[in-house]
Design an enzyme around this catalytic site. Structure first.
Site, mmCIF file in Angstrom:
data_model
loop_
_atom_site.group_PDB
_atom_site.id
_atom_site.type_symbol
_atom_site.label_atom_id
_atom_site.label_comp_id
_atom_site.label_asym_id
_atom_site.label_seq_id
_atom_site.Cartn_x
_atom_site.Cartn_y
_atom_site.Cartn_z
ATOM 1 N N CYS A 418 0.829 -1.211 0.000
ATOM 2 C CA CYS A 418 0.000 0.000 0.000
ATOM 3 C C CYS A 418 0.861 1.257 0.000
ATOM 4 O O CYS A 418 0.497 2.269 -0.602
ATOM 5 C CB CYS A 418 -0.953 -0.006 1.189
ATOM 6 S SG CYS A 418 -0.141 -0.097 2.799
ATOM 7 N N HIS A 743 -1.871 1.708 7.255
ATOM 8 C CA HIS A 743 -2.269 1.624 5.859
ATOM 9 C C HIS A 743 -2.068 2.984 5.214
ATOM 10 O O HIS A 743 -2.113 4.021 5.890
ATOM 11 C CB HIS A 743 -3.739 1.190 5.759
ATOM 12 C CG HIS A 743 -4.212 0.982 4.354
ATOM 13 N ND1 HIS A 743 -3.628 0.091 3.494
ATOM 14 C CD2 HIS A 743 -5.231 1.579 3.656
ATOM 15 C CE1 HIS A 743 -4.258 0.122 2.329
ATOM 16 N NE2 HIS A 743 -5.230 1.019 2.410
#
Length: 792
Positions: A418, A743
């Site tokens: 990510c 994230h």
């Protein structure tokens, strides 16, 4: 004279069966201690009186050549047997307690099952068996007794008998679950004639198929036989004590001419389908399997089978194979089972000699793939023929800052990528970066198998994944006064070639256990592209002179008439006259311009002030401007910028005389880049070695103005306001409160929609500007991407 096809014996033998087959006077095999010599066979008419069995003897001095005086019967054939413990032969089978009289009286059998290699099988010549075969040939090839036991055989075991016709061999009775078949004498003559017209091909042994397959390591694809069992298998007719000593496969020397299935590497899935042995030659035909009559072989893995080679050079070994000639015809093969199906006899003399020679193993696909990877690896710039073309393009490139409307595409994340995906989306949304990579040609693997610029190649390929967005639909009115814009993103894809760069360039980011950081990865990309472009520049000017890079003419920064020789000077150091005629010694690194520095490169000046000494200034290149937000006073990006240029004291500084003096330092912006990337330093390292995340909210504007107080004294009055004003076009967020996880997502400005998109890996959706500058508490801005408004 009737010819009979061989009878094959598989499975374990009970003591009674063993006595019936191998111990009774009419059916026995006597194997004297192995002498390492060639074998011969005595005919029936040469047997002494009162001796009712054949005896296999081993010659000592020479190979016994085939004699025309020897009767053609009893006939023998060479076959291959599988392990009797193989599941396909023992599944659902019960050992036959009673054997037909025809078999007991006239047949001699031998089975070698150490590995799926060549076997020794004897053909029968009894009248009783011929009568049985004649009676059963029209009934599908099964004897009456064994037909009753057909349901106990494995499924599909007798399927190969269904294709028998006029040209196929007549089936015969079963012995311990395996059938024999009979051909005609005419067919044998045809096979012998067919042998003479075959072209010579590289010979091989009857131990292994033409394409050697490792049956020990695993099952062969497209083959009905599973992995064979060789651990406890024992050859019929041999004692347990001599089994391992006689049949254990030794390691062959490199010059050995013998090829066995156990020593050959796996090179394919095909094995020989149709072949025969006649007059010492191996025959292969597309439609039938033929076997020679009258030969029984022993194998010697170490025996020298090349007639041109002296006997003294033959390597020692254990199992012998007497051979002098073989002519296999290349034919696609299927499996070892084809050696047993529809066998037809062929006329030949009692002795068969098979010559074996080693052939270089065919390289496996994995080995060839590794070789391709080596050839397609990194090469120096001097060995890359395409590098000079790219260098010439970069030398003439003009950076384009015009926005381009691209159809958004998500990036598939199958791992912890990510932080990479978020950074890539921000770079795609950067117009000068997109135009630069589109300016460089995209070369295929065929056009450029070797590369010296893997980073450039990967990002050229990445930018070519995106195309211009179709004409967007008109905004539609939703409930209330909200305007809803539809977005049609392209298909998501996985940029594996980008992920692979971490291992190709051997970055520290690829180390296991490291925290994935989007800012660190951005630095990895920009520095990597910059270094590759520097190496390309050296192709055009190997003796590239060192030039000082500054914002403005050199004469504005340096007064040549006021330069002083301090004794410590160098080519990268000069004295600069500032406001109020104050001088300072300025040092800077060797800056060489590349298109990457032309987009993201800025300069900061760090000045050290010392009492009763000249100021010392250092110029440094930056791609991301590091902003410390740890102080409680810092709530906005402007606060962080002012804190960056604030003057700070340096404690504990001493001179050469070990006297403590007061020293201070100040950082200012010497050059502003076209694309300014601000790094909000949210991860703080503690004295104990731990790391914590600062989750405090930092306000950032869409339009950011760099005040004059942030600039160096020499350029304060040389930059207009439009050259100091930036507009936000991308934000990279970090989710979560942990510094060791979380994230990353990205918000980018889409010029085609004149609005913002939120991209979370492969998810793309439209958001409004308020959601960008006022994120929720669980997502904090980490990287801010700004563009100069005068370049929009």
């Amino acid at each position: 004279m009737a010819l009979h096809n061989p009878q094959y014996i598989f499975g374990d033998f009970s003591p009674d069966e063993f006595n019936q087959f191998f111990v009774t006077p009419r059916s026995s095999v006597e194997l004297p201690p192995y002498s390492g010599t060639l074998c011969s066979i005595q005919a029936e008419d040469e047997l002494p009186d009162g001796q009712e069995h054949q005896r296999i003897e081993f010659g000592v001095d020479e190979v016994i050549e085939p004699s025309e005086g020897l009767p053609p019967t009893p006939s023998y054939s060479i076959s291959s047997t599988l392990n009797p413990q193989a599941p396909e032969f023992i599944l659902g089978c019960t050992t036959s307690k009673k054997i037909p009289e025809a078999v007991e009286k006239d047949e001699t059998y031998s089975s070698i099952d150490q590995y799926p290699a060549s076997a020794l099988a004897l053909e029968s010549n009894s009248n009783a068996e011929a009568e049985t075969l004649e009676n059963d040939s029209g009934a599908g090839g099964l004897g009456q007794r064994e037909r009753k036991k057909k349901k106990k055989r494995p499924p599909g075991y007798y399927s190969y008998l269904k294709d028998g016709g006029e040209d196929s061999a007549s089936p015969a009775t079963l012995v311990n679950g395996h059938a024999t078949s009979v051909g005609t004498s005419g067919e044998a003559v045809e096979d012998a004639e067919f042998m003479d017209v075959l072209p010579p091909v590289m010979p091989r042994t009857c131990d292994s198929p033409q394409n050697p397959v490792d049956f020990i390591s695993g099952p062969v694809p497209d083959s009905p036989f599973p992995r064979t069992l060789g651990g406890d298998a024992r050859t019929a007719g041999l004692c347990e004590g001599c089994h391992e000593a006689d049949f254990e496969q030794p390691c062959l020397p490199a010059d050995s001419l013998l090829r066995t299935a156990g020593t050959q590497p796996y090179v394919g899935t095909d094995t020989t389908e149709n072949f025969a042995v006649a007059n010492g030659k191996i025959l292969e035909s597309p439609g039938e399997d033929t076997a020679a009559n009258g030969a029984e072989l022993h194998t010697d893995e170490g025996a020298d089978l090349d007639p041109a080679k002296p006997e003294s050079q033959s390597p020692p070994a254990e199992s012998a194979l007497s051979a002098s000639g073989a002519i296999p015809i290349s034919q696609p093969a299927k499996s070892w089972a084809s050696l047993f199906h529809d066998s037809k006899p062929s006329a030949s003399s009692p002795m068969a000699y098979v010559e074996t020679k080693c052939s270089p193993p065919v390289p496996s696909p994995l080995a060839s793939e590794k070789q391709m990877e080596v050839k397609e690896g990194l090469v120096p710039v001097s060995e890359d023929p395409v590098a000079i073309k790219i260098a010439e393009l970069l030398e003439t490139v003009t950076l384009i800052h015009k926005p381009v409307s691209l159809q958004p595409r998500g990036l598939i994340n199958k791992g912890n990528w990510c932080y990479i995906n978020a950074t890539l989306q921000a770079l795609v949304a950067c117009p000068p970066m997109y135009h630069l990579m589109k300016f460089i040609p995209l070369y295929s693997k065929v056009q450029r198998p070797c590369t010296s610029t893997p980073m450039i190649d990967s990002f050229v390929r990445l930018m070519n994944e995106f195309t211009n967005m179709p004409v967007p639909p008109k905004p539609r009115q939703a409930l209330g006064d909200k305007i809803v814009r539809d977005i049609r993103p392209g298909a998501a894809f996985e940029p594996t070639y980008i992920y692979r760069l971490l291992t190709v360039i051997k970055s520290s980011l690829s180390e296991k256990g490291r925290q994935e950081d989007a800012e660190e990865y951005l630095g990895f990309i920009l520095n990597g592209l910059h270094e590759e472009m520097l190496s390309l520049k050296k192709l055009l000017s190997p003796t590239h002179e060192k030039h000082s890079v500054s914002n403005g003419p050199r004469s504005d920064l340096i007064e040549d008439e006021e330069l002083e020789d301090t004794g410590k000077g160098s080519e990268d150091e000069w004295e600069q006259v500032g406001p109020k005629n104050k001088t300072s010694i300025t040092r800077q690194a060797d800056f060489v311009q590349t298109p990457i520095t032309g987009i993201f490169g800025g300069h900061i000046r760090s000045v050290v002030y010392q009492q009763s000494s000249k100021e010392s200034a250092t110029l440094q290149l930056f791609f991301t401007l590091q902003l410390d937000i740890q102080s409680d006073k810092i709530r906005t990006v402007q606060d962080a910028l002012e804190s960056l240029v604030a003057r700070e004291s340096v404690q504990g500084y001493t001179t050469k005389t070990k006297q403590e003096v007061e020293v201070s330092r100040r950082v200012t912006l010497e050059k502003l880049p076209p694309v300014l990337v601000l790094h909000l330093k949210r991860f703080v390292y503690e004295k104990t070695g731990g790391c914590q995340k600062l989750v405090k909210n930092i306000d950032y504007p869409v339009d950011l103005e760099i005040s004059r107080e942030l600039l160096s004294p020499g350029i304060k009055n040389k930059n207009f306001k439009c050259q100091r004003t930036y507009r936000l076009f991308a934000v990279v967020y970090h989710h979560g409160n942990s510094a060791t996880g979380g994230h990353y997502t990205t918000d980018v400005f889409q010029i085609g929609l004149n609005g913002w998109l939120r991209i979370d890996d492969q998810t793309v959706k439209v958001i409004n500007q308020y959601q960008v500058v006022k994120p929720p508490a669980d997502r904090t801005a980490y990287l801010l991407y700004y563009r100069r408004v005068d370049l929009l």
